[in-house]
Design an enzyme around this catalytic site. Sequence first.
Site, PDB file in Angstrom:
ATOM      1  CD  GLU A   1     -11.949   3.230  -1.766  1.00  0.00           C
ATOM      2  OE1 GLU A   1     -12.181   1.278  -2.653  1.00  0.00           O
ATOM      3  OE2 GLU A   1     -11.004   3.037  -1.606  1.00  0.00           O
TER       4      GLU A   1
ATOM      5  NE  ARG B   1      -4.000  -2.076   2.642  1.00  0.00           N
ATOM      6  CZ  ARG B   1      -4.351  -2.093   2.847  1.00  0.00           C
ATOM      7  NH1 ARG B   1      -4.939  -1.597   1.324  1.00  0.00           N
ATOM      8  NH2 ARG B   1      -4.818  -0.690   3.524  1.00  0.00           N
TER       9      ARG B   1
ATOM     10  NE  ARG C   1      -4.237   2.287   1.085  1.00  0.00           N
ATOM     11  CZ  ARG C   1      -3.723   3.536   0.755  1.00  0.00           C
ATOM     12  NH1 ARG C   1      -2.599   4.830   0.652  1.00  0.00           N
ATOM     13  NH2 ARG C   1      -4.630   3.942   1.623  1.00  0.00           N
TER      14      ARG C   1
END
Length: 143
Positions: free
Chosen positions: A46, A80, A38
């Site tokens: 999104e 992540r 990330r």
Amino acid sequence: MGLTPLASADLFTGKVVSITDGDTIKLLTPEKELLRVRLTGIDAPERKQPYFNRSKQILSDLCFDKPAAVDSLGRDRYQRVLGRVTCDGVDANAYMVFQGVAWVYTKYNTDSSLVEYQSKAQAARKGLWQEPNPVPPWEWRRK
């Protein structure tokens, strides 16, 4: 995005093998470990939000199938790796903001240069800044 320390080194290298969206990649390390990464300090549109496809495509054009380095800050609650990503020598986090396809994620950002890049993108009306009232992803997710 609570940070948990990494057990290994703070720098990862490898090849970008997948682009999830405008702020997440998958990196295959030389040890054949697949890491979800990330990009820190930014937040991209999104899936059903305007500019999602454009944001993902720009990150793909920059990083997909190219060598990358991740200067990691730890992991988030989804495991992540969180970090600053350099793809083929280009700072991907800054590039996404400068191209107007990601916001500075003010809640988590600690890099003032990202704010400067966003101001430049806004002034040039690049990408999502062409819209009269672009909605940041963190507000979109709350709906």
